[in-house]
Design a protein around this motif. Structure first.
Motif, mmCIF file in Angstrom:
data_model
loop_
_atom_site.group_PDB
_atom_site.id
_atom_site.type_symbol
_atom_site.label_atom_id
_atom_site.label_comp_id
_atom_site.label_asym_id
_atom_site.label_seq_id
_atom_site.Cartn_x
_atom_site.Cartn_y
_atom_site.Cartn_z
ATOM 1 N N ARG A 846 -2.028 -1.637 22.325
ATOM 2 C CA ARG A 846 -2.425 -2.816 21.549
ATOM 3 C C ARG A 846 -1.293 -3.264 20.634
ATOM 4 N NH1 ARG A 846 -7.899 -4.255 20.957
ATOM 5 N NH2 ARG A 846 -7.423 -5.005 18.863
ATOM 6 N N ASP A 849 1.597 -4.695 22.696
ATOM 7 C CA ASP A 849 1.254 -6.037 23.176
ATOM 8 C C ASP A 849 1.453 -7.071 22.070
ATOM 9 O OD1 ASP A 849 0.600 -5.014 25.639
ATOM 10 O OD2 ASP A 849 -1.569 -5.100 25.341
ATOM 11 N N ASN A 850 1.111 -6.691 20.848
ATOM 12 C CA ASN A 850 1.314 -7.605 19.717
ATOM 13 C C ASN A 850 2.797 -7.909 19.511
ATOM 14 O OD1 ASN A 850 -1.408 -7.783 19.187
ATOM 15 N ND2 ASN A 850 -1.400 -6.190 17.640
ATOM 16 N N VAL A 853 4.091 -10.472 21.975
ATOM 17 C CA VAL A 853 3.767 -11.857 21.636
ATOM 18 C C VAL A 853 4.856 -12.432 20.733
ATOM 19 C CG1 VAL A 853 2.159 -13.354 20.383
ATOM 20 C CG2 VAL A 853 1.279 -11.585 21.918
ATOM 21 N N GLY A 920 1.650 -5.909 13.081
ATOM 22 C CA GLY A 920 1.291 -5.911 14.496
ATOM 23 C C GLY A 920 0.563 -4.653 14.921
ATOM 24 N N GLU A 925 -5.535 -8.448 16.538
ATOM 25 C CA GLU A 925 -5.807 -8.913 17.898
ATOM 26 C C GLU A 925 -4.615 -9.706 18.432
ATOM 27 O OE1 GLU A 925 -8.180 -7.728 19.419
ATOM 28 O OE2 GLU A 925 -10.170 -8.243 18.675
ATOM 29 N N LYS A 926 -4.262 -9.446 19.678
ATOM 30 C CA LYS A 926 -3.167 -10.178 20.323
ATOM 31 C C LYS A 926 -3.439 -11.685 20.313
ATOM 32 C CE LYS A 926 -2.950 -10.146 24.824
ATOM 33 N NZ LYS A 926 -2.760 -9.705 26.218
ATOM 34 N N GLN A 930 -1.112 -14.814 19.054
ATOM 35 C CA GLN A 930 -0.791 -15.942 19.931
ATOM 36 C C GLN A 930 -1.158 -17.263 19.261
ATOM 37 O OE1 GLN A 930 -3.107 -14.610 23.294
ATOM 38 N NE2 GLN A 930 -1.308 -13.854 24.395
#
Length: 953
Positions: A846, A849-850, A853, A920, A925-926, A930
């Motif tokens: 998680r 992934d952040n 972004v 992050g 949440e990703k 975004q």
């Protein structure tokens, strides 16, 4: 439509009862309002009245059908004061270029509260009991109900209303599961709802509440088959739309006892016939479509629909439009001209078709500014509008362009590439390709770009390089590449009284021909084109006219005047999408998705932390920590006072001084540990070596001596620089490695065999509460505590040794001082969530992934960079960024985002270089990151523009 873009009176027709505030908003903005609520039930009168209306406001009573739209030639939009638009023929409106606007949030609370009331009524049979008592009966046993606490609520449709219902039911102690075909799993969990497949929802739920629109897929969603999948005694609530429930099947299930009760605010036929069996059933509570029937909701939707429609009529922002593309990402001033360019290239392509037919249209967006997925829909629609306006008699706009294209079987594909064609020399460019029917490999490709200042340019056509502004009047031709041809072209135009405003000619290396393009001040008549075609050595002459009508989707309003110009988008450049949660602080950090303070266990509150229950909860926190972080069994884990600072200083004061110390730091907290060792512990006499680096860099970690104690931070919270690994720590060391992991724990894989003391606080990656720290000791650290006695006094909260042995009770749940048991429960809740997310591996993913972004955004924009200079040292939790702005501008940048409510507390740490620090960690949440990225661009544009204005002044 275009004539109503200027701020003048528009005629607004209201055909359903609506609160006076709606009328007041329209009239205050200069528009005329006709209130005709009787028209909802008089179709003939409605058809007559709409003929002069520019805008129509309805609720659920008026049916806006295709024939109503046909009777309204001046109609530009239909506003629905409410959520559902099933009483409006949206497809017909779209085909006619009529906007459909709704107010989806206006009824949310009212409808959610009604649904919750139905759930309570179904559970406790309140209306039936009231009616019985008023009839003179005292039937206590007959109306025995069921509790909500501990029951499972299934929410079908996890939108605004479904989420609000879930929130209320969770407060009553219900377990909430949900199904939504669109909402992501993470967004569902962020609302406190466990996402499950629909079949599982039916199987598990004690209560089912419906919150979906009525579509072919949802009609009779509750039917004999789905009811058979449900628990015996399930209760069904529908406050959404009639038709979602098969009422005949529901009645059968009520009669058989399969369904214990139902709460209905909507029916397939409203009002129902007298004596309707379902309404009369004793276990059914029915209300007459009261979802939005509160004074609060009526005022809210009436005001909202009027304000939204006025904004559109006056050329402002467009909110709540359900049948037009989202152009919010294209509102940035740097992108507006590209939308205009896309439309003009489509129009040029269409007018150069000749007798050929287009089979397929392709668009390629190149460059970091254009290769954005969020721009695709807008560019696609712009190309279609330009193309269709040129070759059809239909009035095509941004609303109906796709519908008209679909009727003609015309589709557009869009490809994006951040790389550019090096030979072009342009950082961003756009190509529109027409693939033609019946001609093998017959494609026409037009490429263009935008110069500084927003000047549109066609840069090539079919491989011929040009430098052509796409002007209203142009003529194109091919010619032999020889002297004299262009002189004859100029002569024809001159003899015809046409002035040449611009001329461009291009040659292609593989051909003996050239292409010419001439811009004229007036349209080029057909007879002039015929004369050009007769010129020796000239072929394919064709005139092109670009329409300059203004689409309401492409309008901007200045402070002093209304400016109508094709390709300039309405409204401000602010993005329309916002992060669901604006909490990006680096400490205390965002709570986990779906966090609900009311859901925390409270049995420990008011009890001693030394009670059996208190110790058990503290021990549970320790055991869960070990399992999730994969801490070796022979390491000790203790909960200690004063957050990470207290834990790290506890270890320093208790263990340092036995041997020399190597202190590594590259940001403020690590520098603080060095300061403690030097100024407070006075370790220079023992041997204290300092290894430091500026923000953004790591010191030479290889200098760490295996015979010295080593102080370091795994992740620099204020610099965004982490150690890539622990290879600088010798496996054969005799000294201890002290690891401050406060912003690394639960986000990075710590090599436990390389560290002897590890500390962190609950307030970082897991989003816990402050004031509590965790201290993790290796067997070697325990040995140091039991064999070394420091020559300094230790405060009580630092003392871990009793009678020469480590007090192991501290590491089994007996804390040194009194902890907050509420914070303990909060930490356990976060650990439970971490387990559900896949443990350490899931949390690391998680967080990574952040980071990706943000990394993608940085790569696309040259005004923002990571503070970390080496990608291998880039932190995925404390993401630190530098901007191409000065300190004062950055302060304004951060303030803008905070004032908009899209990002809180993201300014760089006070001792770090000016910039941003965006958290992050795994609780973020990703999707929120975004959504945040376009806001960074907006804030930068505002600050950079202000700077340019100041310099110009």
């Amino acid at each position: 439509v275009a004539e109503h873009l200027n701020p003048r009176l528009a005629t607004v027709l209201c055909t359903d009862p609506i609160d006076q505030v709606c009328v007041d908003v329209f009239t205050s903005r200069g528009h005329e309002v006709l209130q005709r609520p009787e028209l909802a039930k008089n179709k003939e009168a409605l058809l007559s009245a709409v003929s002069t209306a520019h805008a129509l406001v309805v609720r659920s009573g008026t049916k806006v059908t295709a024939d109503v739209l046909d009777a309204a030639p001046q109609l530009s939009m239909v506003g629905r004061a409410g959520t559902g638009v099933d009483n409006i023929d949206v497809a017909a409106a779209t085909a006619r270029g009529v906007l459909v606007v709704n107010t989806p949030g206006g009824n949310t609370v009212s409808t959610a509260e009604l649904a919750f009331s139905h759930i309570l009524a179904a559970a406790r049979k309140i209306p039936q009991a009231v009616a019985s008592l008023k009839a003179g009966r005292w039937d206590r046993k007959k109306y025995t109900g069921t509790e909500l606490s501990g029951k499972v609520l299934g929410v079908v449709g996890v939108g605004r209303i479904g989420t609000e219902v879930a929130r209320r039911c969770k407060a009553m102690g219900m377990v909430v599961v949900g199904y939504d075909p669109i909402m992501t799993e993470s967004a569902c969990r962020a609302s406190g709802i466990e996402p499950v497949p629909l079949e599982e929802l039916f199987r598990r739920s004690d209560f089912i509440t419906l919150h979906t629109p009525i579509t072919p897929e949802t009609r009779h969603l509750i039917n004999r088959d789905t009811l058979a999948q449900c628990k015996d005694g399930v209760r069904i609530v529908n406050c959404a739309r009639g038709g979602i429930v098969d009422e005949e099947a529901l009645l059968e299930a009520l009669e058989s006892g399969k369904v214990a009760g139902a709460g209905l605010d909507v029916l397939e036929s409203e009002p129902p016939e007298a004596g309707y069996a379902l309404v009369a059933h004793p276990n059914v509570v029915v209300t007459p479509h009261l979802g939005a029937s509160t004074k609060d909701a009526q005022v809210r939707v009436a005001r909202a629909v009027a304000e939204q429609m006025c904004d559109i009529l006056d050329g402002g922002t467009m909110v709540g439009v359900v049948n037009a593309p989202d152009v919010s990402y294209a509102r940035a001033k740097s992108l507006e001209p590209y939308v205009m360019l896309a439309e003009r290239m489509g129009a040029i392509q269409a007018q150069l078709l000749g007798p050929a037919q287009v089979r397929r249209v392709g668009v390629t967006l190149r460059g970091k500014d254009l290769a954005r997925p969020e721009l695709v829909d807008t560019v696609k629609t712009a190309v279609l509008r330009g193309t269709l306006q040129a070759i059809t008699a239909t009035d095509v706009n941004f609303v109906n362009a796709r519908a008209v294209a679909a009727e003609k079987g015309l589709s557009v594909s869009v490809n994006t590439s951040e790389s550019t064609e090096l030979e072009s020399g342009y950082s961003n460019s756009m190509s529109v390709t027409f693939e033609l029917h019946g001609l093998l490999n017959a494609n026409r490709v037009i490429t263009g770009t935008v110069h500084g200042g927003g000047e549109l340019r066609i840069t090539s056509m079919d491989g011929f390089e040009l430098d052509l502004p796409p002007a209203p009047h142009m003529v194109f031709f091919n010619n032999e590449d020889r002297p004299g041809v262009l002189r004859e072209v100029a002569a024809v135009l001159s003899e015809s009284g046409l002035n040449i405003a611009h001329f461009s000619s291009g040659r292609r290396a593989d051909a003996h021909a050239a292409m010419g393009a001439v811009v004229t001040d007036e349209p080029v008549p057909a007879e002039v084109v015929d004369r050009l075609a007769a010129v020796s050595g000239l072929s394919n002459a064709a005139a092109v006219t670009l329409r300059e009508d203004v689409d309401p989707m492409l309008n901007v309003r200045s402070s002093s005047e209304t400016v109508n110009r094709q390709g300039v988008l309405f409204g401000s450049s602010k993005p329309s999408a916002r992060p669901r949660s604006p909490e990006f602080s680096s400490g205390p950090c965002k709570k986990r998705p779906g966090y609900d303070l009311a859901a925390l266990p409270t049995a420990c509150l008011g009890r001693s932390h030394r009670s059996k229950l208190g110790k058990a909860r503290l021990k549970r926190a320790i055991e869960d920590t070990r399992r999730i972080l994969r801490v070796p069994d022979d390491y000790l884990i203790g909960i200690v006072p004063a957050s990470d600072t207290g834990a790290y200083e506890m270890a320093m004061w208790s263990m340092l001084g036995e041997r020399p110390v190597d202190a590594f730091y590259w940001e403020s907290f690590g520098k603080g540990w060095f300061g403690d060792a030097k100024s407070h512990l006075k370790l220079e006499s023992t041997g204290l070596r300092e290894f430091s680096a500026d923000y953004g860099h790591l010191p030479d970690m290889s200098q760490a001596s295996p015979d010295h104690d080593v102080l370091f931070t795994w992740n620099g919270t204020t610099s965004g620089v982490r150690v890539p690994d622990a290879s600088f720590i010798s496996p054969d060391r005799t000294g201890l490695a002290f690891n401050d992991a406060t912003s690394a724990a639960f986000a990075m894989d710590i090599e436990w065999d390389k560290v002897d003391v590890t500390t962190y606080s609950w307030q970082k990656v897991l989003g816990g509460e402050g004031a509590h720290g965790v201290l993790i000791l290796s067997p070697r650290a325990v040995e140091r505590l039991e064999t070394f006695t420091p020559d300094r006094a230790l405060p009580k909260i630092f003392r871990m040794v009793k009678k020469g042995k480590v007090d192991r009770s501290i590491f089994e749940g007996s804390t040194i001082n009194t902890p907050s048991m509420l914070c303990v429960e909060d930490y356990i809740d976060a650990l439970d969530w971490a387990e559900r997310e896949g443990g350490l591996k899931g949390l690391m993913k998680r967080s990574q992934d952040n980071l990706e972004v943000v990394r993608g955004f940085v790569e696309r924009n040259d005004w923002i960079n990571f503070l970390a200079q080496d990608p291998a040292t880039l932190s995925s939790t404390s993401i630190c960024l530098t901007l191409d702005l000065n300190a004062a501008q950055i302060k304004k940048f951060v303030g803008l985002l905070e004032s908009e409510g899209v990002a809180y507390d993201i300014g760089a740490y006070r001792d770090a270089p000016p910039g941003l620090r965006i958290w992050g960690g795994a609780t973020v949440e990703k999707e929120d990151l975004q959504a945040l990225m376009p806001w960074l661009s907006w804030a930068y544009d505002v600050c950079a523009e202000d700077s340019r204005v100041e310099k110009a002044a």
